[in-house]
Design a protein around this motif. Structure first.
Motif, PDB file in Angstrom:
ATOM      1  N   PHE A  63       0.839  -1.196   0.000  1.00  0.00           N
ATOM      2  CA  PHE A  63       0.000   0.000   0.000  1.00  0.00           C
ATOM      3  C   PHE A  63       0.873   1.244   0.000  1.00  0.00           C
ATOM      4  CE2 PHE A  63      -2.294  -3.392   2.007  1.00  0.00           C
ATOM      5  CZ  PHE A  63      -3.534  -3.321   1.394  1.00  0.00           C
ATOM      6  N   PRO A  64       0.342   2.353  -0.522  1.00  0.00           N
ATOM      7  CA  PRO A  64       1.170   3.559  -0.592  1.00  0.00           C
ATOM      8  C   PRO A  64       1.338   4.238   0.763  1.00  0.00           C
ATOM      9  CG  PRO A  64      -0.844   3.774  -1.943  1.00  0.00           C
ATOM     10  CD  PRO A  64      -0.987   2.547  -1.109  1.00  0.00           C
ATOM     11  N   HIS A  65       2.501   4.808   0.956  1.00  0.00           N
ATOM     12  CA  HIS A  65       2.753   5.752   2.026  1.00  0.00           C
ATOM     13  C   HIS A  65       3.444   6.954   1.409  1.00  0.00           C
ATOM     14  CE1 HIS A  65       1.510   3.380   5.433  1.00  0.00           C
ATOM     15  NE2 HIS A  65       2.248   2.351   5.049  1.00  0.00           N
ATOM     16  N   SER A  66       3.881   7.876   2.254  1.00  0.00           N
ATOM     17  CA  SER A  66       4.745   8.937   1.756  1.00  0.00           C
ATOM     18  C   SER A  66       5.741   9.245   2.861  1.00  0.00           C
ATOM     19  CB  SER A  66       3.937  10.167   1.334  1.00  0.00           C
ATOM     20  OG  SER A  66       3.527  10.926   2.455  1.00  0.00           O
ATOM     21  N   PHE A  67       6.736  10.052   2.532  1.00  0.00           N
ATOM     22  CA  PHE A  67       7.772  10.337   3.525  1.00  0.00           C
ATOM     23  C   PHE A  67       8.148  11.803   3.424  1.00  0.00           C
ATOM     24  CE2 PHE A  67      12.017   9.964   5.552  1.00  0.00           C
ATOM     25  CZ  PHE A  67      11.677   9.184   6.655  1.00  0.00           C
TER      26      PHE A  67
ATOM     27  N   HIS B 234       7.812  11.862   8.814  1.00  0.00           N
ATOM     28  CA  HIS B 234       6.548  11.125   8.911  1.00  0.00           C
ATOM     29  C   HIS B 234       5.935  10.861   7.553  1.00  0.00           C
ATOM     30  CE1 HIS B 234       4.167  14.867   8.200  1.00  0.00           C
ATOM     31  NE2 HIS B 234       5.117  15.457   8.867  1.00  0.00           N
ATOM     32  N   CYS B 235       4.949   9.976   7.568  1.00  0.00           N
ATOM     33  CA  CYS B 235       4.102   9.775   6.399  1.00  0.00           C
ATOM     34  C   CYS B 235       3.186  10.989   6.299  1.00  0.00           C
ATOM     35  CB  CYS B 235       3.269   8.504   6.542  1.00  0.00           C
ATOM     36  SG  CYS B 235       2.169   8.218   5.124  1.00  0.00           S
ATOM     37  N   HIS B 236       3.050  11.566   5.095  1.00  0.00           N
ATOM     38  CA  HIS B 236       2.199  12.751   4.951  1.00  0.00           C
ATOM     39  C   HIS B 236       0.773  12.405   4.540  1.00  0.00           C
ATOM     40  CE1 HIS B 236       1.415  17.045   4.752  1.00  0.00           C
ATOM     41  NE2 HIS B 236       2.634  17.254   5.203  1.00  0.00           N
ATOM     42  N   LEU B 237       0.426  11.111   4.543  1.00  0.00           N
ATOM     43  CA  LEU B 237      -0.988  10.754   4.504  1.00  0.00           C
ATOM     44  C   LEU B 237      -1.471  11.061   5.924  1.00  0.00           C
ATOM     45  CD1 LEU B 237      -0.865   7.371   2.530  1.00  0.00           C
ATOM     46  CD2 LEU B 237      -0.992   9.713   1.660  1.00  0.00           C
ATOM     47  N   LEU B 238      -2.330  12.068   6.052  1.00  0.00           N
ATOM     48  CA  LEU B 238      -2.530  12.663   7.377  1.00  0.00           C
ATOM     49  C   LEU B 238      -3.155  11.712   8.384  1.00  0.00           C
ATOM     50  CD1 LEU B 238      -3.521  16.332   6.453  1.00  0.00           C
ATOM     51  CD2 LEU B 238      -1.260  15.355   6.904  1.00  0.00           C
ATOM     52  N   ALA B 239      -3.990  10.780   7.912  1.00  0.00           N
ATOM     53  CA  ALA B 239      -4.560   9.809   8.850  1.00  0.00           C
ATOM     54  C   ALA B 239      -3.467   8.889   9.388  1.00  0.00           C
ATOM     55  CB  ALA B 239      -5.665   8.999   8.173  1.00  0.00           C
ATOM     56  N   HIS B 240      -2.501   8.578   8.542  1.00  0.00           N
ATOM     57  CA  HIS B 240      -1.379   7.736   8.986  1.00  0.00           C
ATOM     58  C   HIS B 240      -0.517   8.503   9.995  1.00  0.00           C
ATOM     59  CE1 HIS B 240      -1.446   5.078   5.077  1.00  0.00           C
ATOM     60  NE2 HIS B 240      -2.635   5.222   5.634  1.00  0.00           N
ATOM     61  N   GLU B 241      -0.229   9.748   9.650  1.00  0.00           N
ATOM     62  CA  GLU B 241       0.569  10.592  10.560  1.00  0.00           C
ATOM     63  C   GLU B 241      -0.129  10.693  11.924  1.00  0.00           C
ATOM     64  OE1 GLU B 241       1.194  14.537   9.008  1.00  0.00           O
ATOM     65  OE2 GLU B 241       1.502  15.376  11.002  1.00  0.00           O
TER      66      GLU B 241
ATOM     67  N   GLY C 103       0.190   7.882  14.222  1.00  0.00           N
ATOM     68  CA  GLY C 103       1.489   7.625  14.833  1.00  0.00           C
ATOM     69  C   GLY C 103       2.592   7.243  13.867  1.00  0.00           C
ATOM     70  N   MET C 104       2.339   7.354  12.583  1.00  0.00           N
ATOM     71  CA  MET C 104       3.369   6.995  11.600  1.00  0.00           C
ATOM     72  C   MET C 104       4.338   8.166  11.435  1.00  0.00           C
ATOM     73  SD  MET C 104       2.781   5.054   8.042  1.00  0.00           S
ATOM     74  CE  MET C 104       4.088   3.993   7.444  1.00  0.00           C
ATOM     75  N   MET C 105       5.072   8.395  12.514  1.00  0.00           N
ATOM     76  CA  MET C 105       5.918   9.589  12.605  1.00  0.00           C
ATOM     77  C   MET C 105       7.046   9.281  13.582  1.00  0.00           C
ATOM     78  SD  MET C 105       4.682  13.511  13.154  1.00  0.00           S
ATOM     79  CE  MET C 105       3.598  13.281  14.543  1.00  0.00           C
TER      80      MET C 105
HETATM   81 CU   LIG Z   1       1.349   6.309   5.299  1.00  0.00          CU
END
Ligand SMILES: [Cu+2]
Length: 503
Positions: A407-411, A466-473, A476-478
């Motif tokens: 699945f996609p994330h971002s950084f 962090h991941c800039h998919l805001l729901a992920h951020e 706690g994806m940070m």
């Molecule tokens: Cu993400």
């Protein structure tokens, strides 16, 4: 937007993840596909956020005021939507300052909740960064100051309170921050704000029947809307009076990736990415942006024509059905350009735009790996009192970002602009060859980034990655890093003030 829905996001995403893992690639459900192409009557002039150059104080500091407050706007006549904005009801002014200047920005928080303002892409001291540690309480103020010390480019600002970023950005708190320099002005690029140099902040939204914004999680990436706002305008057109127009594209959405092009397939020039101009214009017919990324493009028009900026289905690097669940089959009409019958001539683009000194991994003193798995990085979730990485002042480092998921994330990295050395071992494509602060982290892909941490050692105040998919951020994806004089002596434990992180 109901605040009560917030804690559920991580659970919903985890459930989506588990469900996807169970069904594998078979994907029995029929994904929702949104397609507004050819269906939009472009009936509203594009709102241009006011350009705010601040005022220069006696000491030479360029000063700005931003007031975060609640408001409402009629995106459709007669239907009022509760919103938040800076100095207005929705979004904020476009701030502009010159490279080399000291700026000071007084932020007033008139919201009922704590917030922060993060200067996305800015090189500045951690205490001024506006991350989760720089909370502004309701009724409070914050006045960060720093010297603009980086390439001229298109940055943006938005809230960053831990766990609350998606809601606050979705309510409308965001704006552009333009960095300018005389050297760039001499290039002859279109640079008349609102005329041939136009901000294009793209956000997907979903409205409730009574006109409010709502978040609806779809797929794994987060909440996807079914309509677009551009600078807060539904179904916008832009009157174009010059042969060439520069569009400063910001993906200001929480979860959606766009692939921008034109309805007639015309080519345009990509001239800049997150942190500055490219070395030379790159001729293309599409540019893909994940949340938080920017691109500056220059498109030419002929008298009287009306090309439409469109977002075609983005390449999310996933199998079709799964991609569709995450917005990978969606198509949106974004903005109609209405060329006047007589156009002012625009000069051709210069063949060279910028000199980008290449950072050489031979001289890197540290290599770190950031493994993105689930909603964690290196197996950890964001902890306000834990510093994950301590970076020595002046260090040139290689950061290896590995998305281990389908699945996609971002950084996104705070404080620095980086260069992409390679993607899965291959040289970066032109759109990743300039200065970047945010990248799309494709499924199962490996990115090697290189960056230098030149200034502002502060062992007590971390920057974020962090991941800039805001729901992920928000889930706690940070992680946190400090820049320190002496990495050996630095500690990974942060002493938090009593009120910090308790929200
Ligand atoms: Cu993400």
């Amino acid at each position: 937007m109901p605040a009560s829905s917030r804690p559920a996001v991580a659970a919903v995403l985890s459930a989506a993840l588990a469900a996807a893992a169970l069904t594998g690639c078979s994907g029995e459900q029929q994904p929702t596909v949104v397609d507004t192409s050819g269906r939009i009557e472009f009936s509203r002039p594009l709102v241009i956020p006011p350009l705010d150059r601040g005022t220069v104080a006696e000491d030479g500091v360029r000063e700005f005021d931003l007031i975060a407050d609640e408001g409402s706007r009629e995106f459709r006549p007669g239907v009022s939507t509760p919103t938040w904005g800076f100095d207005g009801d929705y979004l904020g002014p476009t701030l502009a300052a010159n490279v080399g200047e000291r700026v000071r920005i007084r932020v007033d928080n008139r919201l009922a909740v704590p917030t922060t303002v993060h200067w996305h892409g800015m090189h500045l001291p951690a205490r001024m960064d506006g991350g989760p540690h720089q909370l502004i309480e309701p009724g409070g103020q914050w006045s960060p100051t720093w010297v603009i010390d980086q390439e001229p480019t298109t940055l943006w600002y938005h809230p960053h309170p831990h766990g609350e970023t998606e809601e606050q950005v979705e309510m409308g708190l965001a704006g552009l921050f333009l960095l300018e320099s005389p050297g760039t002005a001499a290039l002859g690029l279109p640079d008349r704000y609102g005329i041939d140099d136009v901000p294009v902040i793209v956000q997907d939204k979903r409205f409730t029947d009574d006109g409010g914004f709502t978040l609806q999680t779809r797929g794994f990436v987060g909440s996807l809307g079914d309509e677009l706002l551009v600078n807060g305008t539904l179904a916008p057109y832009l009157d174009v009076t010059t042969e060439a127009v520069r569009l400063r594209l910001l993906n200001g959405s929480s979860a959606r990736t766009y692939d921008f092009g034109f309805d007639d397939g015309r080519s345009f020039d990509l001239i800049g990415t997150d942190g500055g101009l490219l070395e030379s214009p790159y001729r293309t017919d599409h540019v893909q942006l994940s949340p938080g990324e920017r691109a500056e493009i220059v498109v030419r028009v002929s008298p009287g024509e009306r090309p439409v900026l469109r977002s075609n289905p983005p390449d999310l690097g996933m199998q079709d059905v799964l991609a569709a669940v995450n917005g990978g089959a969606d198509r949106f009409d974004v903005l109609q350009l209405r060329a006047a019958n007589t156009l002012e001539p625009s000069p051709p683009l210069p063949p060279v735009l910028a000199d980008i000194p290449r950072l050489d991994p031979m001289y890197a003193v540290e290599e770190r790996t950031f493994e993105m798995n689930g909603l964690q990085i290196n197996g950890r979730s964001m902890e306000m009192d834990h510093v994950n990485e301590m970076v020595e002042l002046g260090a040139l480092e290689v950061w290896v970002v590995e998305n281990r998921m389908a699945f996609p994330h971002s950084f996104h990295v705070h404080d620095v602009q980086f260069q992409v050395l390679d993607v899965d071992g291959r040289p970066p494509p032109p759109e990743l060859a300039g200065w970047k602060d945010t990248i799309n982290a494709r499924p199962d892909a490996r990115y090697r980034l290189i960056m230098r941490f030149e200034d502002y050692a502060d062992p007590e105040t971390p920057y974020m990655y962090h991941c800039h998919l805001l729901a992920h951020e928000d889930a706690g994806m940070m992680g946190q890093f400090t820049v320190v004089e002496d990495a050996e002596a630095a500690t990974s434990e942060l002493q938090l003030p009593d009120h910090d992180g308790s929200h």
